[in-house]
Write a protein that holds these residues in place. Structure first.
Motif, PDB file in Angstrom:
ATOM      1  N   MET A 144      84.743 -29.565 -28.289  1.00  0.00           N
ATOM      2  CA  MET A 144      84.566 -30.472 -27.370  1.00  0.00           C
ATOM      3  C   MET A 144      84.661 -30.102 -25.933  1.00  0.00           C
ATOM      4  O   MET A 144      85.666 -29.400 -25.595  1.00  0.00           O
ATOM      5  CB  MET A 144      85.745 -31.470 -27.536  1.00  0.00           C
ATOM      6  N   PRO A 145      83.538 -30.447 -25.051  1.00  0.00           N
ATOM      7  CA  PRO A 145      83.639 -30.015 -23.609  1.00  0.00           C
ATOM      8  C   PRO A 145      84.915 -30.482 -22.906  1.00  0.00           C
ATOM      9  O   PRO A 145      85.227 -32.055 -23.218  1.00  0.00           O
ATOM     10  CB  PRO A 145      82.150 -30.296 -23.254  1.00  0.00           C
ATOM     11  N   SER A 146      85.024 -29.878 -21.824  1.00  0.00           N
ATOM     12  CA  SER A 146      86.348 -30.723 -21.112  1.00  0.00           C
ATOM     13  C   SER A 146      85.527 -31.567 -19.972  1.00  0.00           C
ATOM     14  O   SER A 146      84.444 -31.961 -20.018  1.00  0.00           O
ATOM     15  CB  SER A 146      87.125 -29.605 -20.134  1.00  0.00           C
ATOM     16  N   THR A 147      86.648 -32.413 -19.372  1.00  0.00           N
ATOM     17  CA  THR A 147      86.043 -33.397 -18.256  1.00  0.00           C
ATOM     18  C   THR A 147      85.493 -32.636 -17.339  1.00  0.00           C
ATOM     19  O   THR A 147      84.505 -33.232 -16.670  1.00  0.00           O
ATOM     20  CB  THR A 147      87.089 -34.323 -18.082  1.00  0.00           C
ATOM     21  N   GLU A 148      85.913 -31.250 -16.736  1.00  0.00           N
ATOM     22  CA  GLU A 148      85.278 -30.701 -15.728  1.00  0.00           C
ATOM     23  C   GLU A 148      83.948 -30.531 -16.133  1.00  0.00           C
ATOM     24  O   GLU A 148      82.925 -30.574 -15.154  1.00  0.00           O
ATOM     25  CB  GLU A 148      86.242 -29.520 -15.350  1.00  0.00           C
ATOM     26  N   GLU A 149      83.774 -29.932 -17.370  1.00  0.00           N
ATOM     27  CA  GLU A 149      82.191 -29.542 -17.812  1.00  0.00           C
ATOM     28  C   GLU A 149      81.466 -30.709 -17.572  1.00  0.00           C
ATOM     29  O   GLU A 149      80.220 -30.645 -17.304  1.00  0.00           O
ATOM     30  CB  GLU A 149      82.370 -28.769 -19.136  1.00  0.00           C
ATOM     31  N   LEU A 150      81.710 -31.873 -18.145  1.00  0.00           N
ATOM     32  CA  LEU A 150      81.176 -32.903 -18.247  1.00  0.00           C
ATOM     33  C   LEU A 150      80.567 -33.588 -16.908  1.00  0.00           C
ATOM     34  O   LEU A 150      79.457 -33.952 -16.602  1.00  0.00           O
ATOM     35  CB  LEU A 150      81.733 -34.154 -19.143  1.00  0.00           C
ATOM     36  N   GLU A 151      81.654 -33.534 -15.887  1.00  0.00           N
ATOM     37  CA  GLU A 151      81.303 -33.984 -14.569  1.00  0.00           C
ATOM     38  C   GLU A 151      80.580 -33.122 -13.893  1.00  0.00           C
ATOM     39  O   GLU A 151      79.469 -33.568 -13.127  1.00  0.00           O
ATOM     40  CB  GLU A 151      82.669 -34.131 -13.865  1.00  0.00           C
ATOM     41  N   LYS A 152      80.529 -31.661 -14.125  1.00  0.00           N
ATOM     42  CA  LYS A 152      79.665 -30.700 -13.511  1.00  0.00           C
ATOM     43  C   LYS A 152      78.231 -30.947 -14.204  1.00  0.00           C
ATOM     44  O   LYS A 152      77.159 -30.929 -13.577  1.00  0.00           O
ATOM     45  CB  LYS A 152      80.049 -29.336 -13.763  1.00  0.00           C
ATOM     46  N   ALA A 153      78.024 -31.363 -15.390  1.00  0.00           N
ATOM     47  CA  ALA A 153      77.014 -31.415 -15.866  1.00  0.00           C
ATOM     48  C   ALA A 153      76.280 -32.828 -15.319  1.00  0.00           C
ATOM     49  O   ALA A 153      75.067 -32.981 -15.287  1.00  0.00           O
ATOM     50  CB  ALA A 153      76.924 -31.478 -17.591  1.00  0.00           C
ATOM     51  N   MET A 160      76.735 -34.063 -12.441  1.00  0.00           N
ATOM     52  CA  MET A 160      76.480 -33.995 -11.165  1.00  0.00           C
ATOM     53  C   MET A 160      75.583 -32.982 -10.530  1.00  0.00           C
ATOM     54  O   MET A 160      74.649 -33.328  -9.857  1.00  0.00           O
ATOM     55  CB  MET A 160      77.723 -33.586 -10.178  1.00  0.00           C
ATOM     56  N   SER A 161      75.209 -31.985 -11.194  1.00  0.00           N
ATOM     57  CA  SER A 161      74.281 -31.100 -11.022  1.00  0.00           C
ATOM     58  C   SER A 161      73.338 -30.675 -12.220  1.00  0.00           C
ATOM     59  O   SER A 161      72.123 -30.179 -11.838  1.00  0.00           O
ATOM     60  CB  SER A 161      74.992 -29.362 -10.788  1.00  0.00           C
ATOM     61  N   GLY A 162      73.337 -31.642 -13.159  1.00  0.00           N
ATOM     62  CA  GLY A 162      72.264 -31.377 -14.248  1.00  0.00           C
ATOM     63  C   GLY A 162      72.732 -30.133 -15.235  1.00  0.00           C
ATOM     64  O   GLY A 162      73.477 -29.293 -14.934  1.00  0.00           O
ATOM     65  N   ILE A 163      71.699 -30.130 -16.141  1.00  0.00           N
ATOM     66  CA  ILE A 163      71.789 -28.928 -17.296  1.00  0.00           C
ATOM     67  C   ILE A 163      70.733 -28.204 -16.821  1.00  0.00           C
ATOM     68  O   ILE A 163      69.507 -28.533 -16.738  1.00  0.00           O
ATOM     69  CB  ILE A 163      71.755 -29.640 -18.634  1.00  0.00           C
ATOM     70  N   THR A 164      71.045 -26.821 -16.984  1.00  0.00           N
ATOM     71  CA  THR A 164      69.919 -25.834 -16.467  1.00  0.00           C
ATOM     72  C   THR A 164      69.832 -25.086 -17.963  1.00  0.00           C
ATOM     73  O   THR A 164      70.643 -24.525 -18.851  1.00  0.00           O
ATOM     74  CB  THR A 164      70.341 -24.636 -15.645  1.00  0.00           C
ATOM     75  N   PHE A 165      68.703 -25.150 -18.378  1.00  0.00           N
ATOM     76  CA  PHE A 165      68.185 -24.408 -19.629  1.00  0.00           C
ATOM     77  C   PHE A 165      67.637 -23.121 -19.271  1.00  0.00           C
ATOM     78  O   PHE A 165      67.236 -22.914 -18.187  1.00  0.00           O
ATOM     79  CB  PHE A 165      67.003 -25.357 -20.309  1.00  0.00           C
ATOM     80  N   LYS A 166      67.800 -21.990 -20.327  1.00  0.00           N
ATOM     81  CA  LYS A 166      67.223 -20.859 -19.913  1.00  0.00           C
ATOM     82  C   LYS A 166      65.584 -20.865 -19.948  1.00  0.00           C
ATOM     83  O   LYS A 166      64.957 -21.560 -20.642  1.00  0.00           O
ATOM     84  CB  LYS A 166      67.606 -19.841 -21.024  1.00  0.00           C
ATOM     85  N   GLY A 167      65.262 -19.834 -19.245  1.00  0.00           N
ATOM     86  CA  GLY A 167      63.765 -19.742 -19.227  1.00  0.00           C
ATOM     87  C   GLY A 167      63.148 -19.056 -20.407  1.00  0.00           C
ATOM     88  O   GLY A 167      63.678 -18.683 -21.482  1.00  0.00           O
ATOM     89  N   ALA A 168      61.789 -18.999 -20.628  1.00  0.00           N
ATOM     90  CA  ALA A 168      61.085 -18.697 -21.601  1.00  0.00           C
ATOM     91  C   ALA A 168      61.169 -17.063 -21.673  1.00  0.00           C
ATOM     92  O   ALA A 168      61.359 -16.414 -20.348  1.00  0.00           O
ATOM     93  CB  ALA A 168      59.557 -18.923 -21.521  1.00  0.00           C
ATOM     94  N   LYS A 169      61.243 -16.298 -22.794  1.00  0.00           N
ATOM     95  CA  LYS A 169      61.299 -15.126 -22.775  1.00  0.00           C
ATOM     96  C   LYS A 169      60.015 -14.512 -22.262  1.00  0.00           C
ATOM     97  O   LYS A 169      58.951 -14.830 -22.138  1.00  0.00           O
ATOM     98  CB  LYS A 169      61.281 -14.562 -24.248  1.00  0.00           C
TER      99      LYS A 169
END
Length: 66
Positions: free
Chosen positions: A1-10, A12-21
């Motif tokens: 389960m993600p912590s509240t810090e991780e949830l707030e960071k997600a 506020m700044s959004g989720i970044t996905f890895k680029g294509a290979k």
């Protein structure tokens, strides 16, 4: 389960996905990647009854019009 810090960071700044290979090296591009292209698989040499039967059918088909 993600912590509240991780949830707030997600949130506020959004989720970044890895680029294509990136493209593979030219030396790796020519490597066999599937079993179907390997010699022992085509010839039925790896022990499977189904592959042996398929190899037998291929041989018969190849020798039909000789």
């Amino acid at each position: 389960m993600p912590s509240t810090e991780e949830l707030e960071k997600a949130m506020m700044s959004g989720i970044t996905f890895k680029g294509a290979k990136s493209e593979p090296n030219p030396s790796e591009a020519n490597k066999v990647k599937t079993k179907a292209k390997k010699k022992t698989y085509i010839s039925g040499g790896h022990g499977s009854g189904a592959s042996t039967k398929r190899a037998e059918i291929r041989k018969k088909r190849a020798n039909r019009h000789k």
